[in-house]
Each structure stands twice: as structure tokens, then as C-alpha cells.
Design an enzyme around this catalytic site. Structure first.
Site, mmCIF file in Angstrom:
data_model
loop_
_atom_site.group_PDB
_atom_site.id
_atom_site.type_symbol
_atom_site.label_atom_id
_atom_site.label_comp_id
_atom_site.label_asym_id
_atom_site.label_seq_id
_atom_site.Cartn_x
_atom_site.Cartn_y
_atom_site.Cartn_z
ATOM 1 N N TYR A 265 -3.996 14.928 -2.701
ATOM 2 C CA TYR A 265 -4.310 14.198 -1.470
ATOM 3 C C TYR A 265 -5.381 14.946 -0.672
ATOM 4 O O TYR A 265 -5.146 15.439 0.426
ATOM 5 C CB TYR A 265 -3.038 14.002 -0.645
ATOM 6 C CG TYR A 265 -3.118 12.848 0.314
ATOM 7 C CD1 TYR A 265 -3.197 11.538 -0.164
ATOM 8 C CD2 TYR A 265 -3.108 13.053 1.683
ATOM 9 C CE1 TYR A 265 -3.270 10.468 0.708
ATOM 10 C CE2 TYR A 265 -3.181 11.989 2.563
ATOM 11 C CZ TYR A 265 -3.264 10.704 2.071
ATOM 12 O OH TYR A 265 -3.344 9.644 2.960
ATOM 13 N N HIS B 236 -9.094 8.447 3.921
ATOM 14 C CA HIS B 236 -9.052 7.044 4.354
ATOM 15 C C HIS B 236 -10.444 6.482 4.601
ATOM 16 O O HIS B 236 -10.607 5.266 4.707
ATOM 17 C CB HIS B 236 -8.240 6.903 5.646
ATOM 18 C CG HIS B 236 -6.781 7.163 5.484
ATOM 19 N ND1 HIS B 236 -6.215 8.405 5.663
ATOM 20 C CD2 HIS B 236 -5.756 6.328 5.164
ATOM 21 C CE1 HIS B 236 -4.913 8.339 5.464
ATOM 22 N NE2 HIS B 236 -4.610 7.082 5.151
ATOM 23 N N HIS C 292 0.836 -1.217 0.000
ATOM 24 C CA HIS C 292 0.000 0.000 0.000
ATOM 25 C C HIS C 292 0.859 1.251 0.000
ATOM 26 O O HIS C 292 0.648 2.166 -0.810
ATOM 27 C CB HIS C 292 -0.909 -0.018 1.238
ATOM 28 C CG HIS C 292 -1.630 1.266 1.503
ATOM 29 N ND1 HIS C 292 -2.979 1.415 1.273
ATOM 30 C CD2 HIS C 292 -1.204 2.461 2.004
ATOM 31 C CE1 HIS C 292 -3.347 2.654 1.590
ATOM 32 N NE2 HIS C 292 -2.279 3.306 2.041
ATOM 33 N N GLU C 293 1.833 1.319 0.902
ATOM 34 C CA GLU C 293 2.637 2.533 1.011
ATOM 35 C C GLU C 293 3.519 2.745 -0.213
ATOM 36 O O GLU C 293 3.665 3.867 -0.700
ATOM 37 C CB GLU C 293 3.482 2.487 2.284
ATOM 38 C CG GLU C 293 2.663 2.516 3.567
ATOM 39 C CD GLU C 293 1.794 3.759 3.698
ATOM 40 O OE1 GLU C 293 2.112 4.790 3.061
ATOM 41 O OE2 GLU C 293 0.793 3.709 4.430
ATOM 42 N N ASP D 93 -9.174 14.137 8.286
ATOM 43 C CA ASP D 93 -8.547 13.125 7.430
ATOM 44 C C ASP D 93 -8.421 13.635 5.990
ATOM 45 O O ASP D 93 -8.703 12.908 5.041
ATOM 46 C CB ASP D 93 -9.378 11.828 7.499
ATOM 47 C CG ASP D 93 -8.770 10.671 6.724
ATOM 48 O OD1 ASP D 93 -7.538 10.548 6.714
ATOM 49 O OD2 ASP D 93 -9.550 9.901 6.127
ATOM 50 N N HIS E 39 1.808 4.409 -3.087
ATOM 51 C CA HIS E 39 1.736 5.874 -3.091
ATOM 52 C C HIS E 39 2.843 6.450 -3.974
ATOM 53 O O HIS E 39 2.657 7.470 -4.650
ATOM 54 C CB HIS E 39 1.869 6.424 -1.668
ATOM 55 C CG HIS E 39 0.602 6.355 -0.871
ATOM 56 N ND1 HIS E 39 -0.580 6.920 -1.300
ATOM 57 C CD2 HIS E 39 0.330 5.799 0.342
ATOM 58 C CE1 HIS E 39 -1.525 6.714 -0.394
ATOM 59 N NE2 HIS E 39 -0.996 6.032 0.596
ATOM 60 N N GLU F 52 -5.794 6.874 -1.937
ATOM 61 C CA GLU F 52 -5.747 5.827 -0.913
ATOM 62 C C GLU F 52 -6.297 4.509 -1.433
ATOM 63 O O GLU F 52 -5.767 3.432 -1.149
ATOM 64 C CB GLU F 52 -6.522 6.268 0.327
ATOM 65 C CG GLU F 52 -5.770 7.227 1.223
ATOM 66 C CD GLU F 52 -4.513 6.606 1.810
ATOM 67 O OE1 GLU F 52 -4.505 5.395 2.097
ATOM 68 O OE2 GLU F 52 -3.525 7.333 1.964
#
Length: 363
Positions: free
Chosen positions: A168, A255, A153-154, A250, A157, A177
Site C-alpha cells: 500500500y 488515491h 471497493h472496500e 496519501d 481490498h 486502489e
């Protein structure tokens, strides 16, 4: 976090201090992209060659830490170092073998991971150059190297930054996300050689300790059901547009509302069958690379591009195109054949008044 002990609240505040800085960095990078700035590519390597390096932060926040393992070296006695090394490799392999992509930037970027970041740090992140993983607090969260899909996932990005990028914030941020969840899940499924109907479609399974009533950070199959805990609260993700959460928290719910496109991808992958990366994954990957994808994309404009990608890859009127269109309709996003890029909310179509202070626990 409104519930929990004083110690738990203090840990959350320390984590949020780092996370808020990270999100500001992501927002700034996407802003540069809107103004036409170009990201500098990483060092070019031989095509198809992994180059991983793991650093031990020893609970510091001062980079880079001590080099603990590099490409080709034997296992360490530290499980976090080994899990990070394997997670980087699984991510690299998925992109190379499925999409013929040479690392995160497509040009052979070396992959660096930094483990044991900070004290009781309850998260993991990509900062534009490196993968950073906390140890968790041992109370709510286990070590973040435990979940290969979180590593995937990271790192995704980074792919979005080089291919998208998506601002974002609000729906574009939620798509950012969601794409990371999609490719993170594909990394896990590819590693385990799971077909779409065999996968759990959970993001971050194993991160919660036994003290938490929950199975993962998010569920792509059933957004809003990943956890329901006295301390963390209930998973706030909606599964359909009718439940879209309008909030300034957020970064506008990036998210939270990512559950909507997440479920759309799950529906496409399971309806098409086989391995999720074979057809659904290619449709989403080509959509990310489509020059018509704008930094401020809405769910609707992204959905239209996925339909166009399916038609381009598999033929106009193909089963794949129909499945993609139908999946979006199941999450209340009707994809017509009108102009790509029409905003989801416009004159005469205003979002319902809804506010929420609920925030996801991490990521």
C-alpha cells in the site's frame, strides 16, 4: 483541508486520525506478505452460500456493536442497515456469478458490515476482517452505505489481500486502489445489469451532499473531473503518466495516481463493449491472481501482465490483447514484449520533479 469552516476542519482531522491508522495497518499487512507470512483464511462455508451480518455501532468505535440483521432476516427500519446488507450481497453475487469466487477469500468468508461508525465519520473502510461505514457529516458527505460501489471497493481490498497482495505505497498502492475501484464499479454495473457504455464509471456517486460542487469521489472515465469545490478543492487525479503526481502524501499518492490505471480499464471495457465483467473484468481478475504480480508492482509491470492475461484468455494476437495494449498506450504506458517486471523508472529514466499537497477527500 485548507478551506472550510472550523467544524469542517475538525471533522476532517477526526476522520484522518482513523484513516491513518487504517493505512498503516494495510501497509503492515502487505509487509507481512512480502516476508512470506500467510493470512489465515476465514471459516469455510458451503460453496455459493452468502452469510451476511450487519452490526449497529450506534456512533461508537468499539467493535462489534449490536447485531442488527443477519442472513435471511427481513428489512430493518434503518436504511443504513438495509443498504449495507444489500451491498454485501451485491458484492458476493458479482464475485460468485462472474468469477466463481466464494466470498472475499474464495473460501466462503462470512461478510460483516458495521454501520453508524463514530461521530460524523466521513469514510468507509475494510480493516482486514470487516466492512465499516460512517454516517457522513450531512454537510459534505451523506451516509456511506448509499453507494454500493464504495462497499464493493472496500471489500475488494480484502480480495487483493488474499490474492495479491500489493504494497500500500506509491504505484503498487495506486494499483491496489485502482483494483478496488475496478471491482467496485463492476459490482455496481453487475447489480444494475449495465453494459460498459451504459455505466457512469463514477465511484461514490451520491456521497456528496448538495452543498458540494461535484458528482462523485472519482471518475474512471475522466480522472480529475469528479469534483471542483471551494471547500474540497479540485479532483487531483491524473489520467495519464505524463501528469503522474509525485508526493509523500496519501501513502505516495495511492488515491491520486489510481486514476491512470482506472482510465486504462475504462478504455478496455468500453472498447471491447458488452458487459465490462465479461472480458475486461476477467483480464484484470486473472492479472491480480497471476503469481508473477509482485507486491511492489509498477504500473508498467501490471500493464504487461494484463496483456499476457488477455493473450492467455483470448488468444495471442486477439482483439482483446490489442485493445488492452492500446488502452495502456493511451495513458502513456507503452507495453513492449520485453521482460515482465521491468521497473517503470530506472537508470536514465527518472520521474519529473513534481510535488503536491492535494489529497482526495475520502476513501
Amino acid at each position: 483541508m485548507r478551506n472550510g469552516s472550523k467544524e469542517q476542519r475538525e471533522r476532517v482531522l477526526r476522520t484522518q486520525a482513523v484513516d491513518n491508522t487504517l493505512r498503516a495497518m494495510r501497509l503492515a499487512r502487505s509487509g507481512l506478505a512480502r516476508m512470506g507470512a500467510q493470512f489465515q483464511p476465514g471459516p469455510i462455508m458451503v460453496a455459493g452460500q452468502k452469510l451476511r451480518t450487519i452490526f449497529d455501532m450506534k456512533n461508537s468505535q468499539e467493535f462489534p456493536g449490536l447485531m442488527a440483521r443477519s442472513e435471511g432476516q427481513a428489512n430493518s427500519s434503518d436504511v443504513c442497515i438495509n443498504e449495507a446488507y444489500e451491498g454485501l450481497g451485491a458484492t458476493y453475487d458479482m464475485y460468485q456469478e462472474v468469477f466463481s469466487r466464494n466470498s472475499i477469500d474464495g473460501q466462503g468468508m462470512p461478510l460483516h458490515a458495521h454501520v453508524h461508525y463514530g461521530h460524523d465519520y466521513d469514510n468507509a473502510f475494510w480493516d482486514g476482517e470487516r466492512m465499516v461505514l460512517g454516517d457522513g457529516d450531512g454537510d459534505i458527505f451523506n451516509r456511506f452505505t448509499i453507494a454500493v460501489d464504495v462497499i464493493g471497493h472496500e471489500l475488494a481490498h480484502g480480495v487483493t489481500e488474499h490474492e495479491g497482495p500489493l504494497t500500500y505505497f506509491v504505484q503498487a498502492g495506486a494499483l491496489n486502489e485502482s483494483l478496488s475501484d475496478v471491482f467496485g464499479s463492476l459490482v455496481k454495473q453487475h447489480l444494475l445489469k449495465q453494459k460498459a457504455d451504459e455505466a457512469d464509471w463514477l465511484i461514490g456517486q451520491g456521497l456528496f451532499t448538495k452543498n458540494v460542487e461535484g458528482q462523485a469521489l472519482r471518475s474512471m472515465k475522466a480522472p480529475g473531473t469528479a469534483y471542483d469545490d471551494n471547500v474540497l478543492g479540485k479532483d487531483p487525479q491524473p489520467a495519464r503518466m505524463r501528469d503522474y503526481v509525485h508526493t509523500w502524501d496519501d501513502n505516495g499518492g495511492v488515491h491520486i495516481n489510481s486514476g491512470i490505471p482506472n482510465r486504462a480499464f475504462y478504455l478496455v471495457a468500453t472498447q471491447l463493449g458488452g458487459y465490462a465483467w465479461e472480458r475486461a473484468g476477467h483480464i484484470w481478475y486473472e492479472t491480480l491472481r497471476d503469481p508473477r504480480l509482485k507486491p511492489n508492482a509498477t504500473f508498467l509491470s501490471f500493464a504487461r501482465l494484463t496483456v499476457l492475461s488477455a493473450a492467455r484468455l483470448f488468444g495471442s494476437g486477439s482483439d482483446e490483447e490489442k485493445v488492452v495494449r492500446d488502452a495502456w498506450s493511451q495513458v502513456d504506458i507503452r507495453v513492449s514484449r520485453e521482460r515482465v517486471g521491468e521497473p517503470l523508472w530506472g537508470p536514465g529514466v527518472q520521474p519529473p520533479p513534481q510535488q503536491s499537497g492535494q489529497q482526495p477527500p475520502a476513501q
